[in-house]
Design a protein around this motif. Structure first.
Motif, PDB file in Angstrom:
ATOM      1  N   SER A   1       0.832  -1.197   0.000  1.00 11.78           N
ATOM      2  CA  SER A   1       0.000   0.000   0.000  1.00 11.78           C
ATOM      3  C   SER A   1       0.872   1.254   0.000  1.00 11.78           C
ATOM      4  CB  SER A   1      -0.930  -0.004   1.220  1.00 11.78           C
ATOM      5  OG  SER A   1      -0.178   0.009   2.419  1.00 11.78           O
ATOM      6  N   GLY A   2       0.349   2.309  -0.574  1.00 12.31           N
ATOM      7  CA  GLY A   2       1.059   3.583  -0.604  1.00 12.31           C
ATOM      8  C   GLY A   2       1.922   3.796  -1.828  1.00 12.31           C
ATOM      9  N   LEU A   3       2.114   2.754  -2.632  1.00 11.14           N
ATOM     10  CA  LEU A   3       2.994   2.879  -3.794  1.00 11.14           C
ATOM     11  C   LEU A   3       2.362   3.671  -4.937  1.00 11.14           C
ATOM     12  CD1 LEU A   3       4.631  -0.670  -3.918  1.00 11.14           C
ATOM     13  CD2 LEU A   3       5.733   1.487  -3.319  1.00 11.14           C
ATOM     14  N   ALA A   4       1.058   3.859  -4.887  1.00  9.08           N
ATOM     15  CA  ALA A   4       0.396   4.644  -5.936  1.00  9.08           C
ATOM     16  C   ALA A   4       0.960   6.060  -5.985  1.00  9.08           C
ATOM     17  CB  ALA A   4      -1.109   4.685  -5.701  1.00  9.08           C
ATOM     18  N   ARG A   5       1.423   6.566  -4.849  1.00  7.81           N
ATOM     19  CA  ARG A   5       1.968   7.932  -4.808  1.00  7.81           C
ATOM     20  C   ARG A   5       3.233   8.063  -5.648  1.00  7.81           C
ATOM     21  NH1 ARG A   5       3.376   8.733   0.886  1.00  7.81           N
ATOM     22  NH2 ARG A   5       3.602   6.521   0.779  1.00  7.81           N
TER      23      ARG A   5
ATOM     24  N   LEU B   1       0.671  -0.510  -9.504  1.00  7.87           N
ATOM     25  CA  LEU B   1      -0.508  -0.457 -10.372  1.00  7.87           C
ATOM     26  C   LEU B   1      -1.764  -0.859  -9.601  1.00  7.87           C
ATOM     27  CD1 LEU B   1       0.990  -2.010 -13.628  1.00  7.87           C
ATOM     28  CD2 LEU B   1       0.158   0.336 -13.360  1.00  7.87           C
ATOM     29  N   ALA B   2      -1.656  -1.930  -8.818  1.00  7.65           N
ATOM     30  CA  ALA B   2      -2.805  -2.386  -8.032  1.00  7.65           C
ATOM     31  C   ALA B   2      -3.224  -1.317  -7.024  1.00  7.65           C
ATOM     32  CB  ALA B   2      -2.470  -3.688  -7.325  1.00  7.65           C
ATOM     33  N   ASP B   3      -2.232  -0.629  -6.430  1.00  5.76           N
ATOM     34  CA  ASP B   3      -2.537   0.416  -5.456  1.00  5.76           C
ATOM     35  C   ASP B   3      -3.213   1.614  -6.122  1.00  5.76           C
ATOM     36  OD1 ASP B   3      -2.399   1.099  -2.670  1.00  5.76           O
ATOM     37  OD2 ASP B   3      -0.847   2.578  -3.142  1.00  5.76           O
ATOM     38  N   MET B   4      -2.944   1.804  -7.412  1.00 10.36           N
ATOM     39  CA  MET B   4      -3.619   2.851  -8.181  1.00 10.36           C
ATOM     40  C   MET B   4      -5.064   2.473  -8.487  1.00 10.36           C
ATOM     41  SD  MET B   4      -0.786   3.811 -11.093  1.00 10.36           S
ATOM     42  CE  MET B   4      -1.977   4.749 -12.069  1.00 10.36           C
ATOM     43  N   GLY B   5      -5.388   1.176  -8.372  1.00  5.19           N
ATOM     44  CA  GLY B   5      -6.721   0.706  -8.719  1.00  5.19           C
ATOM     45  C   GLY B   5      -6.788   0.060 -10.082  1.00  5.19           C
ATOM     46  N   VAL B   6      -5.632  -0.125 -10.731  1.00  8.34           N
ATOM     47  CA  VAL B   6      -5.600  -0.753 -12.057  1.00  8.34           C
ATOM     48  C   VAL B   6      -5.802  -2.255 -11.913  1.00  8.34           C
ATOM     49  CG1 VAL B   6      -4.141  -1.276 -14.051  1.00  8.34           C
ATOM     50  CG2 VAL B   6      -4.122   1.029 -13.053  1.00  8.34           C
ATOM     51  N   ARG B   7      -6.776  -2.798 -12.626  1.00  5.46           N
ATOM     52  CA  ARG B   7      -7.060  -4.227 -12.584  1.00  5.46           C
ATOM     53  C   ARG B   7      -6.779  -4.922 -13.907  1.00  5.46           C
ATOM     54  NH1 ARG B   7     -10.091  -5.942  -8.410  1.00  5.46           N
ATOM     55  NH2 ARG B   7      -8.943  -7.852  -8.825  1.00  5.46           N
TER      56      ARG B   7
END
Length: 209
Positions: A36-40, A84-90
């Motif tokens: 978690s947090g990697l989307a940043r 990518l997953a943390d961004m919500g990309v599926r």
């Protein structure tokens, strides 16, 4: 891992080629072991450019990324899939993927969809104004304009994605078979578990010549 059967919604209409894992998540973000947090930090260098697609409010939270050839090349860092997953990309749609990235995406519940360049170009065009749908049931990518592009996926990986099974989930699904095997082994080869009597006999026998 959450099951994936259909991914539908806005898509990042990027289309960039040869995007390596250092672009997806720069090396200085790899100090963490958390997913978690990697989307940043995702696409940090791209986001430093004015007017980039990832900071465009039209695509905020998009569950699909449309990219170009050789997506995910470079180092084998699993953090790229985590980001990518943390961004919500599926789902990621591209003409080709790095083998290692493709495997990491699958293990993190992200569908790597391979389509011809012409189909990707069309989807980049459509995604600028309309949603895109990736359907694992029918193995197609569709748009509101009746575009329908078929794609292939390894049957085992497809099943794991649709049932939400990672390595741990696959092992737990075989719990009964594993228990039965262990029970049979204990009956036929009790010395493996070091049962009382068998272990001492083995030690005594080892000291004889």
């Amino acid at each position: 891992m959450n099951p994936v059967t259909t991914v539908t919604g806005t898509a990042y209409p990027w289309g960039a080629k040869n995007i390596d894992t250092d672009i997806i998540i720069p090396a200085h973000w790899l100090k963490t072991i958390s997913r978690s947090g990697l989307a940043r930090g995702a696409f940090e260098t791209v986001r430093a450019q004015p007017g980039n697609v990832f900071d465009d409010p039209r695509y905020t939270g998009a569950p699909i990324l449309i990219a170009g050839d050789n997506f995910g090349c470079g180092s084998s860092r699993e953090h790229a899939a985590w980001a990518l997953a943390d961004m919500g990309v599926r789902a990621v749609i591209a003409p080709s993927f790095s083998d290692i990235f493709s495997g990491n995406a699958f293990k993190n519940g992200i569908v790597p969809v391979v389509l011809p360049q012409e189909a990707v170009d069309r989807l980049v065009e459509v995604a600028q104004t309309h949603p895109v749908t990736v359907d694992l049931e029918t193995m197609t990518v569709t748009t509101p304009f009746q575009d329908r592009f078929a794609f292939d996926l390894d049957p085992f990986r497809r099943r794991c994605l649709m049932e939400g099974l990672d390595e741990i989930g696959l092992t737990l699904a075989r719990d009964t078979a594993i228990s039965n095997f262990e029970g049979a082994m204990n009956q036929h080869r009790p010395w493996i578990e070091g049962r009382s009597g068998y272990a001492s006999v083995a030690v005594e026998g080892a000291g004889r010549t």
